[in-house]
Design a protein around this motif. Sequence first.
Motif, PDB file in Angstrom:
ATOM      1  N   GLY A   7      13.672  30.434 -45.248  1.00 59.01           N
ATOM      2  CA  GLY A   7      12.974  29.594 -46.220  1.00 59.01           C
ATOM      3  C   GLY A   7      13.642  28.248 -46.411  1.00 59.01           C
ATOM      4  N   ILE A   8      14.122  27.666 -45.299  1.00 63.45           N
ATOM      5  CA  ILE A   8      14.781  26.369 -45.386  1.00 63.45           C
ATOM      6  C   ILE A   8      14.160  25.384 -44.405  1.00 63.45           C
ATOM      7  CG2 ILE A   8      16.991  27.302 -46.155  1.00 63.45           C
ATOM      8  CD1 ILE A   8      18.065  26.957 -43.315  1.00 63.45           C
ATOM      9  N   VAL A   9      14.320  24.103 -44.734  1.00 62.41           N
ATOM     10  CA  VAL A   9      13.947  23.019 -43.834  1.00 62.41           C
ATOM     11  C   VAL A   9      15.234  22.248 -43.563  1.00 62.41           C
ATOM     12  CG1 VAL A   9      12.567  20.922 -43.538  1.00 62.41           C
ATOM     13  CG2 VAL A   9      11.631  22.865 -44.818  1.00 62.41           C
ATOM     14  N   ILE A  10      15.525  22.012 -42.272  1.00 58.57           N
ATOM     15  CA  ILE A  10      16.734  21.300 -41.892  1.00 58.57           C
ATOM     16  C   ILE A  10      16.393  20.078 -41.069  1.00 58.57           C
ATOM     17  CG2 ILE A  10      18.299  23.287 -42.006  1.00 58.57           C
ATOM     18  CD1 ILE A  10      17.940  23.673 -38.997  1.00 58.57           C
ATOM     19  N   VAL A  11      17.261  19.060 -41.153  1.00 56.68           N
ATOM     20  CA  VAL A  11      17.140  17.850 -40.339  1.00 56.68           C
ATOM     21  C   VAL A  11      18.522  17.524 -39.780  1.00 56.68           C
ATOM     22  CG1 VAL A  11      15.184  16.904 -41.639  1.00 56.68           C
ATOM     23  CG2 VAL A  11      17.527  16.265 -42.264  1.00 56.68           C
ATOM     24  N   LEU A  20      28.626  16.181 -37.450  1.00 59.42           N
ATOM     25  CA  LEU A  20      27.366  16.080 -36.707  1.00 59.42           C
ATOM     26  C   LEU A  20      26.727  17.451 -36.604  1.00 59.42           C
ATOM     27  CD1 LEU A  20      28.469  13.627 -33.904  1.00 59.42           C
ATOM     28  CD2 LEU A  20      27.129  13.121 -35.945  1.00 59.42           C
ATOM     29  N   THR A  21      25.940  17.782 -37.575  1.00 59.81           N
ATOM     30  CA  THR A  21      25.264  19.080 -37.618  1.00 59.81           C
ATOM     31  C   THR A  21      23.916  18.882 -38.301  1.00 59.81           C
ATOM     32  OG1 THR A  21      25.534  21.402 -38.243  1.00 59.81           O
ATOM     33  CG2 THR A  21      26.490  19.769 -39.728  1.00 59.81           C
ATOM     34  N   VAL A  22      23.433  19.864 -39.046  1.00 55.73           N
ATOM     35  CA  VAL A  22      22.152  19.726 -39.733  1.00 55.73           C
ATOM     36  C   VAL A  22      22.356  19.774 -41.242  1.00 55.73           C
ATOM     37  CG1 VAL A  22      20.735  20.620 -37.852  1.00 55.73           C
ATOM     38  CG2 VAL A  22      21.669  22.201 -39.534  1.00 55.73           C
TER      39      VAL A  22
END
Length: 122
Positions: A7-11, A20-22
């Motif tokens: 239930g997550i949104v990552i960018v 340097l990850t999301v």
Amino acid sequence: MKGEMLGIVIVESGWGSMVLTVVLVNMYPSGPTARCGQLNIGDQIISINGISLFGLPLSACQNYNKTSKNQTVVKLTVVPCAPVVKVLIKRPDVKYQLGFSVQNGVVCSLLHTVKMSRILDF
């Protein structure tokens, strides 16, 4: 529950980020991540179940996120960010300044003469 998405949104964390990850940009209110109450919008996700996301393309990170639905326990390693707070600014008329300056998406200064009311959403 097994079969339930996190239930997550990552960018992508973006250029200039220390890691340097999301980044977690949204949580579905009824999802397991929101229900656990331990993560905040803006947290950087370093790994999912011990698999490092450092330097991976966003699509690979999203795939690791999706495949975690087959497990009942998912371990996220994160660099925490302060909770996002919604602020309601009240002013008597639009001719008055809002009372703050923003640079690169960050509030960088406040005018001390402006009274502000804070309303926190939880």
